[in-house]
Scaffold this active site. Sequence first.
Site, PDB file in Angstrom:
ATOM      1  N   GLY A  66       0.914  -1.379  -0.066  1.00 17.55           N
ATOM      2  CA  GLY A  66       0.077  -0.029   0.079  1.00 17.55           C
ATOM      3  C   GLY A  66       0.876   1.328  -0.030  1.00 17.55           C
ATOM      4  N   THR A  67       1.771   1.196   0.823  1.00 14.98           N
ATOM      5  CA  THR A  67       2.576   2.515   0.765  1.00 14.98           C
ATOM      6  C   THR A  67       3.579   2.764  -0.634  1.00 14.98           C
ATOM      7  OG1 THR A  67       3.315   1.951   3.281  1.00 14.98           O
ATOM      8  CG2 THR A  67       4.923   3.376   1.887  1.00 14.98           C
TER       9      THR A  67
ATOM     10  N   ASN B  85      -8.127   4.181   8.780  1.00 21.26           N
ATOM     11  CA  ASN B  85      -7.362   3.065   9.315  1.00 21.26           C
ATOM     12  C   ASN B  85      -7.700   3.111  11.140  1.00 21.26           C
ATOM     13  OD1 ASN B  85      -5.534   5.099   8.340  1.00 21.26           O
ATOM     14  ND2 ASN B  85      -4.245   4.361   9.917  1.00 21.26           N
TER      15      ASN B  85
ATOM     16  N   GLN C 254      -7.634  -0.243   3.502  1.00 27.65           N
ATOM     17  CA  GLN C 254      -8.412  -0.513   4.521  1.00 27.65           C
ATOM     18  C   GLN C 254      -9.995  -0.829   3.906  1.00 27.65           C
ATOM     19  OE1 GLN C 254      -7.847  -1.320   7.503  1.00 27.65           O
ATOM     20  NE2 GLN C 254      -5.742  -0.415   7.627  1.00 27.65           N
TER      21      GLN C 254
ATOM     22  N   SER D 139      -3.634  -2.965  -0.646  1.00 32.38           N
ATOM     23  CA  SER D 139      -2.402  -3.840   0.018  1.00 32.38           C
ATOM     24  C   SER D 139      -2.831  -5.237   0.183  1.00 32.38           C
ATOM     25  CB  SER D 139      -1.965  -3.025   1.153  1.00 32.38           C
ATOM     26  OG  SER D 139      -1.269  -3.799   2.046  1.00 32.38           O
TER      27      SER D 139
ATOM     28  N   HIS E 197      -1.744  -7.497   2.516  1.00 30.36           N
ATOM     29  CA  HIS E 197      -1.793  -8.117   3.910  1.00 30.36           C
ATOM     30  C   HIS E 197      -2.800  -7.683   4.633  1.00 30.36           C
ATOM     31  CE1 HIS E 197       0.155  -4.838   6.225  1.00 30.36           C
ATOM     32  NE2 HIS E 197       0.448  -4.290   5.390  1.00 30.36           N
TER      33      HIS E 197
ATOM     34  N   THR F  38      11.917  -6.919 -10.564  1.00 33.24           N
ATOM     35  CA  THR F  38      11.369  -8.200 -10.809  1.00 33.24           C
ATOM     36  C   THR F  38      10.197  -8.481 -10.400  1.00 33.24           C
ATOM     37  OG1 THR F  38      13.255  -8.968 -11.390  1.00 33.24           O
ATOM     38  CG2 THR F  38      11.759 -10.415 -10.987  1.00 33.24           C
TER      39      THR F  38
ATOM     40  N   CYS G 299       1.474   2.108  12.411  1.00 31.39           N
ATOM     41  CA  CYS G 299       2.729   3.042  12.040  1.00 31.39           C
ATOM     42  C   CYS G 299       2.876   3.837  13.278  1.00 31.39           C
ATOM     43  CB  CYS G 299       2.477   3.796  10.886  1.00 31.39           C
ATOM     44  SG  CYS G 299       1.821   2.534   9.544  1.00 31.39           S
TER      45      CYS G 299
HETATM   46  N1  PLP Z   1      -2.654   3.048   3.802  1.00 32.54           N
HETATM   47  C1  PLP Z   1      -3.607   2.695   4.753  1.00 32.54           C
HETATM   48  C2  PLP Z   1      -5.110   3.308   4.952  1.00 32.54           C
HETATM   49  C3  PLP Z   1      -3.080   1.997   5.745  1.00 32.54           C
HETATM   50  O1  PLP Z   1      -3.861   1.367   6.574  1.00 32.54           O
HETATM   51  C4  PLP Z   1      -1.771   1.116   5.384  1.00 32.54           C
HETATM   52  C5  PLP Z   1      -1.098   0.182   6.483  1.00 32.54           C
HETATM   53  O2  PLP Z   1      -1.701   0.180   7.513  1.00 32.54           O
HETATM   54  C6  PLP Z   1      -1.214   1.707   4.360  1.00 32.54           C
HETATM   55  C7  PLP Z   1      -1.652   2.571   3.577  1.00 32.54           C
HETATM   56  C8  PLP Z   1       0.164   1.034   4.040  1.00 32.54           C
HETATM   57  O3  PLP Z   1       0.121  -0.347   3.547  1.00 32.54           O
HETATM   58  P1  PLP Z   1       1.395  -1.316   3.684  1.00 32.54           P
HETATM   59  O4  PLP Z   1       1.644  -1.668   4.859  1.00 32.54           O
HETATM   60  O5  PLP Z   1       1.034  -2.348   2.444  1.00 32.54           O
HETATM   61  O6  PLP Z   1       2.284  -0.632   3.068  1.00 32.54           O
END
Ligand code: PLP
Length: 388
Positions: A69-70, A153, A181, A201, A203, A239, A327
Amino acid sequence: MIFLDAAATTPVRREVLDAMWPYLTGGFGNPSSHHTLGESAASALAGARSAVAGALGCRQGEIVFTSGGTEADNLAVKGIALARQAANPQLDRVVISAVEHPAVEESARYLERFHGFTVDVVPVDAAGLVTPAALAGVLRPETALVSIMYANNEVGTVQPIAALAELAHAQGIPFHTDAVQAAGWLPLDTRELGVDAMSISGHKLGAPKGCGLLFVRSRTRLEPVIHGGGQERGRRSGTENVAGAVGLATALTMARDGQAEQQDRVAALRDGFIHQVLAGVPDAVLTGHPIHRLPSVASFCFPGTSGESVLLELERRGVVCSSGSACAAGSDAPSPVLTALGISAEVAQTAVRFSFDAAVTQEDLDAAAAAVQAAVAAVKNLGAGHGR
Ligand code: PLP
C-alpha cells in the site's frame, strides 16, 4: 488469544497460500525470461492481473503491481502530480484530507519540499467525514491531484468517494483513493467509484505482506517513482513478485465473492460489540462515524485511562488490539487523525482500536467486551491508587 488487530495485518489465508505455492517452488521463473520457466511465470502474472481487473472492474493494463500500500500511495501521489506538473507547470497544488495515512501525507509533503507544490488539506468533521462542500472549498485551478482515502485506518470512517471524485472531475482534476482498509469490506468497482487511481495492499485481506497494487486509469498520466528495467509497462521497475500477485488476486477475488455476506455479518457483530463496550464503560466515546464506518473497525477513547495501559491490560486478558495505526504505535504525539476530528490531546491518548477479520465470532467479541470493561476498570483503579 483473541486477535482484534486485523487493520494492522491479517494472516495469509490457506487458499491464498495454496495458489501462491507453485510460484514459490517449482514455478519460480522470472517473468522476463525467455524460456519455459519464465513464460509460465509471465502467464501466472497475466492471470493474476486479469483476475484483479475483474475484481476492480477495470482493464488489465490499468493494474500496476507494487510492494504494498505504501508504494502504491507514493506512486499515485508523486507519479500523477509530477506527470501533470511536467505537462503544465502551473499545476502545483495537491489536495489531501486531514486524516490520510502517512503514505499519502508524506508523499504530498515530499512534493512540497522538493518540487514546489503546495499541499491543501481538506478538513474533516467530528465524525471524520470529508464533505463535498469542504472539498469544493479547497479545489483550485492549479490543483494537480486530489487524494482522499476510502476508509480510515484508525476510526473506520468511510468517505463518499464517488461524490468526491465527481466533484474533482468537474474541475478536470484526477482523483486517487487509498483503499487499503476498504479492500475486503467495501465495493471496489473502479467504474462505480469513478476514481482515476486506487491503492490496495495484500496483507490487510489475507495475502502476504509486501504485495499490493495501484489501479491507474489508462488516460491518467503517471511518472514512475522506481526506475529500472521497465517492468509493469515502465510504470514500476523491478522483477515482479509473481507469487505475491497471484496471492493478492486470489484474496481480492475471494473478498469480492464473499463481501456482501461478510460485510453484513461482521457489521452486525461490530454494532453488538460497540453496544456492549458503551454499556460496560459508560464514559467511553466511540470515535469515527456512527454509521458510515468499516464493518471491521470499532474504535473508542476511554477518558481517564491511557490507551497504552488499556492495551496491556487487554493483552493480559487475552485480547490483542492497538491504540490506533500500527505505524504510529510507540509515538507519544497524539494521533493526527483524532486531532483532526477535534478530539483533545488528553483524550486522544486514551484511544483503542479493535479491528476484525472475516473470521471473527460472537463469542470472541463477547469475551473481548467483558475484557474491555475489566481492563478499563483496572487502569482507572491503578490511576486512582497513584493519585492517593
Ligand atoms: N494506507 C492505509 C490506509 C493503511 O492502513 C496502510 C497500512 O496500515 C497503508 C496505507 C500502508 O500499506 P502497506 O502496509 O501495505 O505498506
